[in-house]
Design a protein around this motif. Structure first.
Motif, mmCIF file in Angstrom:
data_model
loop_
_atom_site.group_PDB
_atom_site.id
_atom_site.type_symbol
_atom_site.label_atom_id
_atom_site.label_comp_id
_atom_site.label_asym_id
_atom_site.label_seq_id
_atom_site.Cartn_x
_atom_site.Cartn_y
_atom_site.Cartn_z
ATOM 1 N N SER A 5 0.776 -1.343 -0.051
ATOM 2 C CA SER A 5 -0.007 0.023 -0.068
ATOM 3 C C SER A 5 0.904 1.198 -0.133
ATOM 4 N N LEU A 6 1.891 1.145 0.885
ATOM 5 C CA LEU A 6 2.812 2.462 0.659
ATOM 6 C C LEU A 6 3.510 2.819 -0.527
ATOM 7 N N ILE A 7 3.937 1.706 -1.121
ATOM 8 C CA ILE A 7 4.528 1.860 -2.555
ATOM 9 C C ILE A 7 3.433 2.288 -3.545
ATOM 10 N N LEU A 8 2.266 1.700 -3.465
ATOM 11 C CA LEU A 8 1.203 2.080 -4.518
ATOM 12 C C LEU A 8 0.862 3.763 -4.167
ATOM 13 N N LEU A 9 0.718 4.047 -2.875
ATOM 14 C CA LEU A 9 0.268 5.366 -2.609
ATOM 15 C C LEU A 9 1.472 6.227 -2.991
ATOM 16 N N ILE A 10 2.741 5.960 -2.758
ATOM 17 C CA ILE A 10 3.634 7.026 -3.374
ATOM 18 C C ILE A 10 3.799 6.814 -4.771
ATOM 19 N N ALA A 11 3.607 5.937 -5.503
ATOM 20 C CA ALA A 11 3.927 5.956 -6.760
ATOM 21 C C ALA A 11 2.667 6.607 -7.536
ATOM 22 N N GLY A 12 1.386 6.357 -6.851
ATOM 23 C CA GLY A 12 0.091 7.015 -7.351
ATOM 24 C C GLY A 12 0.195 8.590 -7.312
ATOM 25 N N PHE A 13 0.521 8.900 -6.278
ATOM 26 C CA PHE A 13 0.863 10.432 -6.260
ATOM 27 C C PHE A 13 1.679 10.882 -6.975
ATOM 28 N N ALA A 14 2.853 10.306 -7.172
ATOM 29 C CA ALA A 14 4.163 10.936 -8.222
ATOM 30 C C ALA A 14 3.706 10.738 -9.515
ATOM 31 N N VAL A 15 2.951 9.734 -10.023
ATOM 32 C CA VAL A 15 2.426 9.655 -11.415
ATOM 33 C C VAL A 15 1.338 10.980 -11.593
ATOM 34 N N GLY A 16 0.403 11.004 -10.650
ATOM 35 C CA GLY A 16 -0.614 11.612 -10.822
ATOM 36 C C GLY A 16 -0.182 13.306 -10.749
ATOM 37 N N LEU A 17 0.774 13.727 -9.998
ATOM 38 C CA LEU A 17 1.222 15.038 -9.936
ATOM 39 C C LEU A 17 1.999 15.564 -11.347
ATOM 40 N N VAL A 18 2.809 14.168 -11.754
ATOM 41 C CA VAL A 18 3.708 14.663 -12.843
ATOM 42 C C VAL A 18 2.648 14.606 -14.159
ATOM 43 N N MET A 19 1.683 13.812 -14.341
ATOM 44 C CA MET A 19 0.760 14.001 -15.174
ATOM 45 C C MET A 19 -0.187 15.310 -15.188
ATOM 46 N N LEU A 20 -0.382 15.599 -13.937
ATOM 47 C CA LEU A 20 -1.074 16.952 -13.822
ATOM 48 C C LEU A 20 -0.488 18.177 -14.298
ATOM 49 N N PHE A 21 0.745 18.247 -13.739
ATOM 50 C CA PHE A 21 1.648 19.480 -14.008
ATOM 51 C C PHE A 21 2.429 19.431 -15.382
ATOM 52 N N ARG A 22 2.319 18.275 -16.107
ATOM 53 C CA ARG A 22 2.569 18.232 -17.321
ATOM 54 C C ARG A 22 1.313 18.787 -18.263
ATOM 55 N N GLY A 23 0.233 18.835 -17.663
ATOM 56 C CA GLY A 23 -0.912 19.498 -18.437
ATOM 57 C C GLY A 23 -1.780 18.229 -19.171
ATOM 58 N N GLU A 24 -1.591 17.196 -18.785
ATOM 59 C CA GLU A 24 -2.029 15.777 -19.521
ATOM 60 C C GLU A 24 -3.495 15.698 -18.990
ATOM 61 N N ASN A 25 -4.395 15.391 -19.874
ATOM 62 C CA ASN A 25 -5.966 15.058 -19.812
ATOM 63 C C ASN A 25 -5.869 13.369 -19.688
ATOM 64 N N ALA A 26 -6.169 12.916 -18.420
ATOM 65 C CA ALA A 26 -6.464 11.391 -18.455
ATOM 66 C C ALA A 26 -7.357 10.690 -19.232
ATOM 67 N N ASN A 27 -8.301 11.616 -19.742
ATOM 68 C CA ASN A 27 -9.227 11.036 -20.603
ATOM 69 C C ASN A 27 -8.823 10.591 -21.737
ATOM 70 N N ASP A 28 -7.710 11.086 -22.157
ATOM 71 C CA ASP A 28 -7.014 10.496 -23.406
ATOM 72 C C ASP A 28 -6.311 9.094 -23.112
ATOM 73 N N HIS A 29 -6.076 8.940 -22.093
ATOM 74 C CA HIS A 29 -5.627 7.607 -21.649
ATOM 75 C C HIS A 29 -6.731 6.460 -21.313
ATOM 76 N N CYS A 30 -7.815 7.069 -20.935
ATOM 77 C CA CYS A 30 -9.133 6.029 -20.674
ATOM 78 C C CYS A 30 -10.228 6.824 -21.175
ATOM 79 N N HIS A 31 -10.794 6.293 -22.553
ATOM 80 C CA HIS A 31 -11.899 6.723 -23.220
ATOM 81 C C HIS A 31 -13.335 6.592 -22.385
ATOM 82 N N TRP A 32 -13.248 5.575 -21.548
ATOM 83 C CA TRP A 32 -14.571 5.238 -20.695
ATOM 84 C C TRP A 32 -14.740 5.850 -19.719
#
Length: 322
Positions: free
Chosen positions: A278-305
Motif C-alpha cells: 500500500s505504501l508503494i502504491l500510494l507513493i507511486a500514485g501520487f508521483a504519477v498523478g502529480l507529474v501528469m497533472l503539471f505536464r498538462g495531460e488529460n487523463a481522458n486521453d488514456h481512458c476513453h470510458w
C-alpha cells in the motif's frame, strides 16, 4: 451521504473475562475526539467567509430581487437559477480557491488542490458533508486518534483533487467529499487488515461495501465530481493499511514468552505485506498523478470510458454542465 454502522469489535476466541480484551477496549476509548469538530468548525467558518465575500445584494444590483433570503444581508444566497444549493456564485468560489485545472496547471496554483476541500457550493452541500464527517469521523478518531485520522482526511482530499484535475478540466470543483470518501476507504481497509479481531465479519464487510457502492453510484449524477470521490476513496483505502493495522496476537496467548518475543508477534505477516504494498502504491500514485497533472495531460486521453465513472448521460440530463 449515508454512513456505516460497523459491528462491534472483539478479540477473536477470547472470553469476556479475558484481561487482554478489556485492555483493548480501554485503549479504543482513550481518545477524546477534537480534530473532527475542529474540521467542522473550519468548514462552516470558511463557508461564512465565502458568503461574506460573495455579497449577493451588492454584486447583483441589476437583479437584487433574485437573491435568496435577502434578510441575511450580504450573506444572502445567489439566485437559485445560478446556484440551487443555496450558496455563492461560481466566480466567488474560483476567487477563494476552488479547484480549476487551468489555474493549477497554467498559473501554477497548486495550493488549490488543498484549498478546494474546505469550500462548499451551498448550505445543502455543506450540511450533507458535515453530518457525514461527524458520524464517520468522530468514531474513527475515538478509535485511532487525531493524528492518523487527520492524515487520512487531508491526504485523501488531496488525492481526490489530483484525480479530479486529471479528468475534469472544463469546470470547477469544491467540497470535502474526497476526504470523506477517504475515511470510508480507510474503514474498509481497516476491516480487511484487522480481519481476525472482528466478530460478525461478513455482516460488517457487506454493510460497508453496500454503503460505498451506493455513495459512488450517486456520483454518476450530473454536477457531482465522482472522480474526487474515487481518488479520495483509493487514497484512504491504501492509507488504512498503512496507518490502521492493529495487533492480531493477544498478550494473553503469549504471556509466558519473553517481552521481546511478545512485541515481535504483535502483527501478522499479511499485515506487513499489505503495509508495504500500500505504501508503494500510494507513493507511486501520487508521483504519477502529480507529474501528469503539471505536464498538462488529460487523463481522458488514456481512458476513453472513464468519463462514465463521473456522469452517465440519460434522457433526463446531460453531462456537459459545470
Amino acid at each position: 451521504m449515508p454512513v456505516d454502522d460497523l459491528e462491534s469489535r472483539g478479540a477473536k476466541n477470547r472470553g469476556h473475562n479475558d484481561p487482554s480484551s478489556h485492555a483493548v477496549e480501554e485503549r479504543e476509548t482513550q481518545w477524546v475526539p477534537w480534530l473532527i469538530p475542529v474540521f467542522v468548525v473550519a468548514n462552516v467558518s470558511m463557508f461564512l467567509l465565502v458568503m461574506y465575500v460573495n455579497n449577493c445584494p451588492k454584486k447583483n444590483l441589476g437583479t437584487e430581487g433574485k437573491c435568496v433570503a435577502r434578510f441575511l444581508g450580504r450573506f444572502s444566497f445567489q439566485p437559485l437559477k445560478d446556484n440551487p444549493l443555496f450558496g455563492p456564485s461560481s466566480s466567488t468560489l474560483q476567487k477563494l480557491g476552488a479547484l480549476e485545472w487551468t489555474k493549477v496547471v497554467d498559473k501554477h496554483q497548486g495550493w488549490r488542490l488543498i484549498s478546494c476541500i474546505w469550500l462548499h457550493a451551498g448550505v445543502i452541500h455543506l450540511v450533507a458533508n458535515m453530518l457525514s464527517l461527524v458520524f464517520i469521523g468522530i468514531r474513527l478518531e475515538q478509535q485511532f486518534g487525531f493524528a492518523r485520522i487527520g492524515i487520512i482526511y487531508l491526504l485523501s482530499g488531496f488525492g481526490g483533487s489530483i484525480l479530479s484535475s486529471l479528468f475534469i478540466q472544463k469546470s470547477i470543483s469544491v467540497g470535502a467529499s474526497g476526504a470523506l470518501f477517504g475515511l470510508l476507504g480507510a474503514m474498509l481497509s481497516e476491516l480487511i487488515t484487522n480481519w481476525t479481531i472482528y466478530t460478525n465479519k461478513a455482516a460488517a464487510l457487506l454493510t460497508l461495501l453496500v454503503i460505498v457502492v451506493i455513495n459512488l453510484a450517486v456520483g454518476i449524477l450530473p454536477h457531482v465530481d465522482n472522480f474526487a470521490h474515487i481518488g479520495g476513496f483509493l487514497t484512504g483505502f491504501l492509507l488504512g493499511f498503512v496507518l490502521m493495522a492493529r495487533p492480531q496476537y493477544g498478550w494473553i496467548e503469549h504471556r509466558n514468552l519473553p517481552a521481546d518475543s511478545q512485541s515481535k508477534k504483535k502483527y501478522k505477516t499479511y499485515q506487513y505485506v499489505l503495509w508495504l504494498v500500500s505504501l508503494i502504491l500510494l507513493i507511486a500514485g501520487f508521483a504519477v498523478g502529480l507529474v501528469m497533472l503539471f505536464r498538462g495531460e488529460n487523463a481522458n486521453d488514456h481512458c476513453h470510458w472513464c468519463h462514465y465513472l463521473s456522469c452517465v448521460r440519460t434522457s433526463k440530463w446531460k453531462c456537459d454542465g459545470t
